[in-house]
Design a protein around this motif. Structure first.
Motif, PDB file in Angstrom:
ATOM      1  N   GLU A 128      -9.783  12.771  -1.511  1.00  0.00           N
ATOM      2  CA  GLU A 128      -9.115  11.611  -2.101  1.00  0.00           C
ATOM      3  C   GLU A 128      -8.357  10.808  -1.050  1.00  0.00           C
ATOM      4  OE1 GLU A 128      -8.892  10.569  -5.562  1.00  0.00           O
ATOM      5  OE2 GLU A 128     -10.700  11.793  -5.532  1.00  0.00           O
ATOM      6  N   ARG A 129      -7.702  11.521  -0.129  1.00  0.00           N
ATOM      7  CA  ARG A 129      -6.941  10.864   0.921  1.00  0.00           C
ATOM      8  C   ARG A 129      -6.521  11.882   1.966  1.00  0.00           C
ATOM      9  NH1 ARG A 129      -1.243   8.796  -1.292  1.00  0.00           N
ATOM     10  NH2 ARG A 129      -1.577   9.646  -3.334  1.00  0.00           N
ATOM     11  N   SER A 159     -12.131  11.815   7.105  1.00  0.00           N
ATOM     12  CA  SER A 159     -11.865  10.542   6.448  1.00  0.00           C
ATOM     13  C   SER A 159     -12.933   9.507   6.802  1.00  0.00           C
ATOM     14  CB  SER A 159     -10.481  10.032   6.859  1.00  0.00           C
ATOM     15  OG  SER A 159     -10.323   8.688   6.524  1.00  0.00           O
ATOM     16  N   ARG A 218      -0.168   3.232   3.818  1.00  0.00           N
ATOM     17  CA  ARG A 218      -1.594   3.160   4.140  1.00  0.00           C
ATOM     18  C   ARG A 218      -1.767   2.778   5.608  1.00  0.00           C
ATOM     19  NH1 ARG A 218      -6.483   1.833   0.987  1.00  0.00           N
ATOM     20  NH2 ARG A 218      -8.127   2.165   2.500  1.00  0.00           N
ATOM     21  N   ALA A 232     -12.449   8.108   2.897  1.00  0.00           N
ATOM     22  CA  ALA A 232     -11.167   8.392   2.257  1.00  0.00           C
ATOM     23  C   ALA A 232     -10.068   7.646   3.004  1.00  0.00           C
ATOM     24  CB  ALA A 232     -10.884   9.893   2.271  1.00  0.00           C
ATOM     25  N   PRO A 233      -9.093   7.102   2.282  1.00  0.00           N
ATOM     26  CA  PRO A 233      -8.007   6.375   2.947  1.00  0.00           C
ATOM     27  C   PRO A 233      -7.089   7.324   3.720  1.00  0.00           C
ATOM     28  CG  PRO A 233      -7.563   6.544   0.602  1.00  0.00           C
ATOM     29  CD  PRO A 233      -8.947   7.100   0.821  1.00  0.00           C
ATOM     30  N   ILE A 234      -6.467   6.771   4.751  1.00  0.00           N
ATOM     31  CA  ILE A 234      -5.518   7.514   5.582  1.00  0.00           C
ATOM     32  C   ILE A 234      -4.126   6.952   5.301  1.00  0.00           C
ATOM     33  CG2 ILE A 234      -4.813   8.081   7.940  1.00  0.00           C
ATOM     34  CD1 ILE A 234      -7.766   7.513   8.764  1.00  0.00           C
ATOM     35  N   PHE A 235      -3.178   7.850   5.101  1.00  0.00           N
ATOM     36  CA  PHE A 235      -1.787   7.483   4.889  1.00  0.00           C
ATOM     37  C   PHE A 235      -0.926   8.239   5.898  1.00  0.00           C
ATOM     38  CE2 PHE A 235      -3.820   6.670   0.875  1.00  0.00           C
ATOM     39  CZ  PHE A 235      -3.205   5.518   0.404  1.00  0.00           C
ATOM     40  N   ASP A 285       0.811  -1.212   0.000  1.00  0.00           N
ATOM     41  CA  ASP A 285       0.000   0.000   0.000  1.00  0.00           C
ATOM     42  C   ASP A 285       0.846   1.265   0.000  1.00  0.00           C
ATOM     43  OD1 ASP A 285      -2.612  -1.067  -0.089  1.00  0.00           O
ATOM     44  OD2 ASP A 285      -2.394  -1.674   2.000  1.00  0.00           O
TER      45      ASP A 285
END
Length: 178
Positions: free
Chosen positions: A89-90, A127, A17, A132-135, A5
């Motif tokens: 988006e993120r 999020s 990710r 939305a993905p978390i990075f 990820d």
């Protein structure tokens, strides 16, 4: 070590990710801590971030699917983003300076992509509401994350949330007065 990820942030830094485990209380001060864990790695690291009570409540209620009768601040921001045609988006947790964490909202609109500075707690609350993905920046994880205990089980998330539910039952607005 290769990690799954992997993505590239705006300035081409390596990001990893993360998954939101939940919010727990750091004792003895009863300070809320949001817990993020590396997603789908063999030896995941956990990134604990101290946050405020109202933000902890906002994250927890969204995780539980609680819909307030009128939109709260994070719900309102999601509604405004949608009305303007923007999508989250993120979220990227970027760094920690002098015990303060920083994050970015990566937004997509018809006019292009925009990156907005944010507190991690607000970014995570958004999020959860938008899926939305978390990075997190890999360098940040190298600096601030801790190895997850080997005996950690999936049920740990529920234990963390149970502890936070107890906190919410006992909290009052006066607890957050400046």
């Amino acid at each position: 070590t290769s990690r799954p990820d992997r993505g590239e942030a705006r300035y081409h830094h390596a990001v990893i990710r993360m998954e939101l485990l939940g919010v727990r209380l750091e004792l003895p001060a009863n300070t809320p801590v949001v817990m993020l864990r590396e997603h789908e790695t063999e030896r995941p690291r956990v990134l604990p971030i101290l946050i405020g009570g109202p933000e902890a409540s906002a994250i927890h209620s969204a995780m539980e699917g609680i819909v307030p009768p009128r939109p709260l601040t994070h719900d309102l921001l999601v509604t405004v983003m949608l009305a303007l045609g923007a999508t989250l988006e993120r979220v990227v947790i970027t760094e920690v300076r002098e015990h303060t964490f920083f994050a970015e909202l990566h937004l997509r609109t018809a006019a292009g992509e925009f990156v907005v500075s944010s507190r991690p707690s607000d970014a995570i609350a958004l999020s959860v509401r938008t899926s939305a993905p978390i990075f997190a920046e890999e360098a940040l994880l190298d600096e601030a994350a801790v190895e997850a205990p080997e005996e950690a089980q999936e049920g740990d998330e529920e234990a963390i949330l149970d502890e936070f539910r107890d906190f919410l039952d006992d909290v009052s607005p006066d607890d957050f007065a400046s």
